[in-house]
Design a protein around this motif. Sequence first.
Motif, PDB file in Angstrom:
ATOM      1  N   ALA A 164       0.825  -1.209   0.000  1.00  0.00           N
ATOM      2  CA  ALA A 164       0.000   0.000   0.000  1.00  0.00           C
ATOM      3  C   ALA A 164       0.858   1.257   0.000  1.00  0.00           C
ATOM      4  O   ALA A 164       0.555   2.239  -0.696  1.00  0.00           O
ATOM      5  CB  ALA A 164      -0.937  -0.004   1.212  1.00  0.00           C
ATOM      6  N   VAL A 165       1.944   1.247   0.780  1.00  0.00           N
ATOM      7  CA  VAL A 165       2.849   2.403   0.809  1.00  0.00           C
ATOM      8  C   VAL A 165       3.494   2.596  -0.557  1.00  0.00           C
ATOM      9  O   VAL A 165       3.558   3.721  -1.076  1.00  0.00           O
ATOM     10  CB  VAL A 165       3.933   2.226   1.888  1.00  0.00           C
ATOM     11  N   LYS A 166       3.968   1.536  -1.158  1.00  0.00           N
ATOM     12  CA  LYS A 166       4.620   1.628  -2.456  1.00  0.00           C
ATOM     13  C   LYS A 166       3.659   2.110  -3.545  1.00  0.00           C
ATOM     14  O   LYS A 166       4.061   2.797  -4.476  1.00  0.00           O
ATOM     15  CB  LYS A 166       5.194   0.255  -2.843  1.00  0.00           C
ATOM     16  N   GLU A 167       2.378   1.740  -3.405  1.00  0.00           N
ATOM     17  CA  GLU A 167       1.397   2.128  -4.418  1.00  0.00           C
ATOM     18  C   GLU A 167       1.151   3.628  -4.424  1.00  0.00           C
ATOM     19  O   GLU A 167       1.079   4.249  -5.488  1.00  0.00           O
ATOM     20  CB  GLU A 167       0.077   1.386  -4.173  1.00  0.00           C
ATOM     21  N   VAL A 168       1.027   4.233  -3.237  1.00  0.00           N
ATOM     22  CA  VAL A 168       0.713   5.668  -3.179  1.00  0.00           C
ATOM     23  C   VAL A 168       1.960   6.542  -3.092  1.00  0.00           C
ATOM     24  O   VAL A 168       1.907   7.741  -3.388  1.00  0.00           O
ATOM     25  CB  VAL A 168      -0.224   5.995  -1.999  1.00  0.00           C
ATOM     26  N   SER A 169       3.088   5.957  -2.669  1.00  0.00           N
ATOM     27  CA  SER A 169       4.342   6.711  -2.557  1.00  0.00           C
ATOM     28  C   SER A 169       5.474   5.890  -3.162  1.00  0.00           C
ATOM     29  O   SER A 169       6.360   5.396  -2.456  1.00  0.00           O
ATOM     30  CB  SER A 169       4.653   7.019  -1.084  1.00  0.00           C
ATOM     31  N   PRO A 170       5.476   5.733  -4.483  1.00  0.00           N
ATOM     32  CA  PRO A 170       6.446   4.830  -5.114  1.00  0.00           C
ATOM     33  C   PRO A 170       7.907   5.233  -4.925  1.00  0.00           C
ATOM     34  O   PRO A 170       8.796   4.384  -5.051  1.00  0.00           O
ATOM     35  CB  PRO A 170       6.055   4.882  -6.595  1.00  0.00           C
ATOM     36  N   LYS A 171       8.165   6.491  -4.617  1.00  0.00           N
ATOM     37  CA  LYS A 171       9.545   6.933  -4.424  1.00  0.00           C
ATOM     38  C   LYS A 171      10.022   6.770  -2.974  1.00  0.00           C
ATOM     39  O   LYS A 171      11.196   6.970  -2.674  1.00  0.00           O
ATOM     40  CB  LYS A 171       9.696   8.390  -4.845  1.00  0.00           C
ATOM     41  N   THR A 172       9.109   6.415  -2.086  1.00  0.00           N
ATOM     42  CA  THR A 172       9.465   6.214  -0.683  1.00  0.00           C
ATOM     43  C   THR A 172      10.159   4.871  -0.511  1.00  0.00           C
ATOM     44  O   THR A 172       9.648   3.841  -0.931  1.00  0.00           O
ATOM     45  CB  THR A 172       8.214   6.255   0.211  1.00  0.00           C
ATOM     46  N   THR A 173      11.346   4.899   0.100  1.00  0.00           N
ATOM     47  CA  THR A 173      12.033   3.649   0.424  1.00  0.00           C
ATOM     48  C   THR A 173      11.557   3.170   1.788  1.00  0.00           C
ATOM     49  O   THR A 173      11.139   3.962   2.631  1.00  0.00           O
ATOM     50  CB  THR A 173      13.558   3.829   0.422  1.00  0.00           C
ATOM     51  N   ILE A 174      11.629   1.857   2.000  1.00  0.00           N
ATOM     52  CA  ILE A 174      11.037   1.257   3.204  1.00  0.00           C
ATOM     53  C   ILE A 174      12.011   0.295   3.870  1.00  0.00           C
ATOM     54  O   ILE A 174      12.642  -0.535   3.216  1.00  0.00           O
ATOM     55  CB  ILE A 174       9.741   0.500   2.865  1.00  0.00           C
ATOM     56  N   GLU A 175      12.099   0.407   5.195  1.00  0.00           N
ATOM     57  CA  GLU A 175      12.747  -0.607   6.016  1.00  0.00           C
ATOM     58  C   GLU A 175      11.675  -1.276   6.846  1.00  0.00           C
ATOM     59  O   GLU A 175      10.851  -0.601   7.469  1.00  0.00           O
ATOM     60  CB  GLU A 175      13.799   0.003   6.947  1.00  0.00           C
ATOM     61  N   THR A 176      11.669  -2.600   6.875  1.00  0.00           N
ATOM     62  CA  THR A 176      10.737  -3.328   7.733  1.00  0.00           C
ATOM     63  C   THR A 176      11.519  -4.004   8.853  1.00  0.00           C
ATOM     64  O   THR A 176      12.387  -4.836   8.603  1.00  0.00           O
ATOM     65  CB  THR A 176       9.942  -4.379   6.940  1.00  0.00           C
ATOM     66  N   LEU A 177      11.213  -3.632  10.076  1.00  0.00           N
ATOM     67  CA  LEU A 177      11.821  -4.228  11.271  1.00  0.00           C
ATOM     68  C   LEU A 177      10.868  -5.305  11.763  1.00  0.00           C
ATOM     69  O   LEU A 177       9.904  -5.033  12.480  1.00  0.00           O
ATOM     70  CB  LEU A 177      12.060  -3.155  12.331  1.00  0.00           C
ATOM     71  N   ILE A 178      11.115  -6.538  11.366  1.00  0.00           N
ATOM     72  CA  ILE A 178      10.141  -7.608  11.549  1.00  0.00           C
ATOM     73  C   ILE A 178      10.427  -8.430  12.811  1.00  0.00           C
ATOM     74  O   ILE A 178      11.561  -8.526  13.264  1.00  0.00           O
ATOM     75  CB  ILE A 178      10.087  -8.539  10.324  1.00  0.00           C
ATOM     76  N   PRO A 179       9.386  -9.050  13.377  1.00  0.00           N
ATOM     77  CA  PRO A 179       9.556  -9.877  14.574  1.00  0.00           C
ATOM     78  C   PRO A 179      10.077 -11.264  14.241  1.00  0.00           C
ATOM     79  O   PRO A 179      10.226 -11.639  13.074  1.00  0.00           O
ATOM     80  CB  PRO A 179       8.139  -9.943  15.148  1.00  0.00           C
TER      81      PRO A 179
END
Length: 291
Positions: A132-147
Amino acid sequence: MIELPVVSTEQRTRRPDWLRVKLPIGENYKKVRSLVDEYKLHTICQSGNCPNMGECWGEGTATFMILGNVCTRSCTFCAVATGRPNEYDTDEPRRVAEAIQLMQVKHAVLTSVNRDELKDKGAEIWYQTVRAVKEVSPKTTIETLIPDTKSNWEALYRMISAGQEVVSHNMETVERLYRNVRPQAKYARSLEQIRRTKEYGQRTKSGIMLGLGETQDEVFKAMDDLAENGLDILTLGQYLQPTKMHHEVIEFIHPDTFAMYREEGLRRGLKYVESGPLVRSSYHAERHVHV
């Protein structure tokens, strides 16, 4: 063992000067706080009592915590509430994505509580939020801190397959202290999760807190273990006791010692080491995208 300054036992009841932080102020901080409240979002900045909240929110960034704010684990270092979660919001991915878009975030960090009671450990919400983040903000890079997925590797691969640039999973402490600090986790299992994430083709990251009673040799061994299992980025920061009910601070680590650990980590094969008293998992996270 390398001898560097430490804080004496008599001084441990008072935080040293290098741990002082400014109170959160400013228009950008107020704007971020308003959006978090309006969209009914959880942030680890608030739930984890992060000392860098003023700095990060002042720059218009935040680390969003999905899947509620009640954790199924009872780690002795963490300020997040422990219990049986009753929140599972399938609309959360949309709300997080809209908030990130409104904040015009260039780099977003997403994390979550442990949801051990869910068959997929929350993997589907993880996947849908990143998409969802990539769809509306394709230029935003993402880090996922997963459990920790408790060896549910199908859930892990779903979590890390949505297009994020960095996948982080925190070791939190050295192997000997796991029973007291992370009683429902396993050191070897977390290392395997990092190894599998690297083998999947992701940029890998982890964090360790210092001051819980670990020795320098134990920190060096953790660095070696992480490097051998494919870790790219390591963060090292001072543990701060959130309440009297949590694990006590055994030692305040001197900034010179943090500098030494940074050099040691690089020498032992890690690509990037962020090391300092106030460093937290998502601190300067935007720098870790292209490591």
